[in-house]
Scaffold this active site. Structure first.
Site, mmCIF file in Angstrom:
data_model
loop_
_atom_site.group_PDB
_atom_site.id
_atom_site.type_symbol
_atom_site.label_atom_id
_atom_site.label_comp_id
_atom_site.label_asym_id
_atom_site.label_seq_id
_atom_site.Cartn_x
_atom_site.Cartn_y
_atom_site.Cartn_z
ATOM 1 N N ASN B 325 0.864 -1.196 0.000
ATOM 2 C CA ASN B 325 0.000 0.000 0.000
ATOM 3 C C ASN B 325 0.893 1.236 0.000
ATOM 4 O OD1 ASN B 325 -2.312 -1.533 0.219
ATOM 5 N ND2 ASN B 325 -2.859 -0.860 2.263
ATOM 6 N N HIS B 399 -1.216 -8.996 -4.608
ATOM 7 C CA HIS B 399 -0.719 -8.960 -3.229
ATOM 8 C C HIS B 399 -1.312 -10.046 -2.330
ATOM 9 C CE1 HIS B 399 -4.501 -7.311 -1.930
ATOM 10 N NE2 HIS B 399 -4.066 -6.944 -0.749
#
Lengths: 156, 476
Positions: B325, B399
């Site tokens: 992130n 991810h």
């Protein structure tokens, strides 16, 4: 993805509110939507706050033993809801507390409130997940059915 | 979503051509099955991101993309400051620099099995996890600022780790140009007692066994072989990052309206990279990256202490540490020339290909390790960045698995105790302070991470190297 509603009613302040006051979660992929209904905007904000608590634990398991005062402001009702929820998240995070009762007062874009709760007890509360903050997804504060609705998605 | 909403460029690349307010096309990397499984909101959000000022080439979504806020989770978008490009708090996410770190142990399953239960117990005691948990470290004002500027390098200086660890962390463990002064007092207060804590939700610490090796030469370069025991930590910047995300979302929403930036939705709140709000966000966001790197470094130290006591033969050097992130300034080739771009990856992993100068020398020829976390009870994966990934999606990959089911639905479907017992019967020991949390995180609540990883591999975003399975899982 199917969207369902999880309904619950808790803690109306007065009998007049009782007709309107309730909260629910609405589904949002990885995160959770919180929605409060109330006779007034302030009551809808209180219910949205209970929905916020319910993301982490069952509000009925949280004893309203300690009082915390909160205040926030924003240029419009919707940003004010996000600020309100974020103010609670902040108090939960820094005080390591959970809250089960809220009293909100809103005037001219300023919100003042009191929240009652107790320190987190992992065994009794079984807290599932901490809320990181309020997003602006699904954010809505508006009159609805002779009352108010206040909702947004919170990031967990 | 229906695949016929897209122009199919290949079996793994689905394009939404530019139309209306879109400045660039949107591209989703996935198999047809994954596209069918994706929420319609991914489509809308990928299109919305494509309308933002200064976006370059395309708005991308990775194979694990799902409905986020503003940007989809699994979203990648690069912005050019010379073209009025923007930075977005919602494009990074609230858990700034959430990521995965993998440690070697030098042990095999036979070393772990005799002490598995005791190890799970000791790890659960040493690692503060769950709502309301606190670490033992308290940072004063000066130390807080030093941590926010220094990241994992700060932690190593304070004795939590080895200098060699830093080589194996993105940004060498210290994000440059962090501005602790841009981090609010509230954000710092929220972090006061949260250093070295795991958090809750999908965050975890796992002892894992390498079950499969798909690319032997790259696995060897990474120091991985079948049967090896490794340890993975998944967590982020804790309360500090969450507070920064919340505060700047509001500031960007207010300032975008004042600047006349037309947003399809307020949740896309952003600010020009070259603006006061934009620069302050970048300074604060980089400080939060350092907070996450320091946090994972401290957790690493706590894990090493446990192993030192229980399995003194073990050495736990880092394989690698990735963040998923972030917004980072990177050089990328666009239309034949190199540009300095602000690449947002929200639920997406940087995946530099072989030869990239930012990859540690020990495996520069292999490509950057890409660590993909699965749900507890299923596998996680190690991938490697590819050369072609730069042209595909600014060197980015997936991810994780992504949720298939809401928390509420999971709670209705599973009981925490049963999930723990069933996993124990399969040899996976789960430790968590909350059985409700375990039920909400049940393996079946997540999508099939294998399908996501296979799609990333087939699309060329990253190459599959190894699969691991948990033996011990510490959950918040």
């Amino acid at each position: 993805m199917p969207r369902s509603r999880i309904r619950c009613a808790i803690g109306p302040r007065t009998e007049t509110d009782a007709a309107h006051s309730r909260w629910e979660h609405f589904e949002h992929g990885a995160d959770v939507g919180v929605r409060g209904f109330g006779a007034t905007k302030a009551a809808a904000f209180e219910q949205a706050a209970l929905a916020l608590t319910a993301v982490t634990t069952d509000p009925a398991a949280v004893q309203p033993r300690e009082r915390v005062a909160l205040a926030c402001e924003a240029p419009d009702d919707e940003l004010l809801l996000a600020e309100w929820l974020n103010a609670i998240v902040y108090e939960m995070s820094t005080r390591k507390m959970l809250f089960s009762r809220y009293a909100v007062h809103i005037q001219d874009g300023r919100l003042s409130a009191e929240a009652w709760g107790e320190p987190v007890d992992p065994v009794r509360h079984q807290p599932a997940v901490e809320v990181k903050g309020a997003t602006y997804t699904g954010l809505r504060v508006a009159p609805q059915d002779a009352g108010w609705v206040a909702q947004t998605v919170v990031d967990v | 979503m229906e695949p016929d909403l897209f122009e199919k460029r290949s079996d793994y690349e689905w394009v939404i051509p530019r139309r209306g307010a879109m400045r660039v096309p949107a591209v989703i990397f996935a198999t047809e099955a994954l596209v069918r499984d994706m929420d319609q909101k991914v489509y809308e959000q990928a299109v919305n991101v494509a309308t933002l000022p200064g976006i370059v080439k395309a708005s991308y979504a990775m194979p694990d993309a799902h409905w986020g806020y503003g940007f989809p989770i699994g979203g990648v978008a690069a912005f050019d400051p010379d073209e009025g490009g923007v930075v977005s708090a919602g494009g990074v996410g609230f858990d700034i620099s959430c990521g995965v770190r993998c440690l070697h142990t030098g042990l095999a399953r036979a070393d772990i099995e005799p002490v598995q239960a005791a190890l799970a117990h000791e790890l659960s005691r040493a690692i503060p996890a769950g709502v309301g948990s606190t670490g033992e470290i308290r940072l004063g004002e000066k130390e807080m600022d030093a941590m926010l500027a220094g990241g994992a390098a700060w932690a190593v200086q304070r004795g939590w780790g080895e200098p060699a660890d830093l080589e194996r962390i993105e940004e060498r463990g210290q994000m440059q140009h962090a501005k602790p002064a841009c981090v609010s007092a509230k954000a710092k207060k929220r972090q006061r007692d949260e250093m070295g804590t795991l958090g809750s939700g999908n965050h975890y610490l796992e002892v894992q066994e390498v079950t499969d090796v798909y690319d032997a030469p790259i696995a060897a370069a990474y120091g991985l072989a079948q049967g090896d025991i490794v340890l993975m930590i998944h967590c982020g910047s804790r309360g500090l990052g969450h507070q920064i995300g919340s505060e700047f979302l509001k500031r960007m929403a207010v300032s975008a309206a004042q600047r006349g930036i037309a947003l399809p939705d307020r949740e896309l709140a952003c600010a020009p990279i070259r603006s006061e709000v934009g620069e302050e966000y970048l300074g604060a966001m980089r400080a939060a990256i350092n907070c996450a790197l320091a946090n994972r470094q401290i957790l690493t130290h706590l894990v090493r202490e446990v192993f030192r006591r229980m399995l003194p033969r073990a050495r736990l050097p880092l394989l690698y540490d990735v963040s998923h992130n972030t917004c980072k300034v990177e050089q990328h080739r666009v239309d034949g020339s190199r540009h300095e771009l602000y690449v947002h990856r929200k639920g997406a992993t940087r995946a530099f290909g072989p030869g990239h100068p930012d990859i540690p020398a020990a495996f520069r020829d292999a490509g950057q390790p890409v660590l993909i976390g699965g749900s507890m009870g299923t596998g996680s994966y190690v991938l490697a960045g590819t050369r072609e990934s730069e042209a595909l999606a600014f060197s980015s990959a997936c991810h994780g698995a992504g949720r298939a089911m809401s928390r509420h639905q999971a709670l209705k479907t599973w009981q925490g105790r049963r999930v723990v017992d069933e996993l124990a019967a399969r040899g996976i020991l789960v430790k968590s302070p909350s059985l409700r949390g375990v039920a909400e995180e049940a393996p079946g609540a997540y999508k099939d991470v294998a399908a996501v990883v296979d799609a990333a591999d087939a699309a060329g975003l990253a190459r599959k190297v190894a699969r691991v399975e948990p033996l011990v899982c510490i959950k918040g």
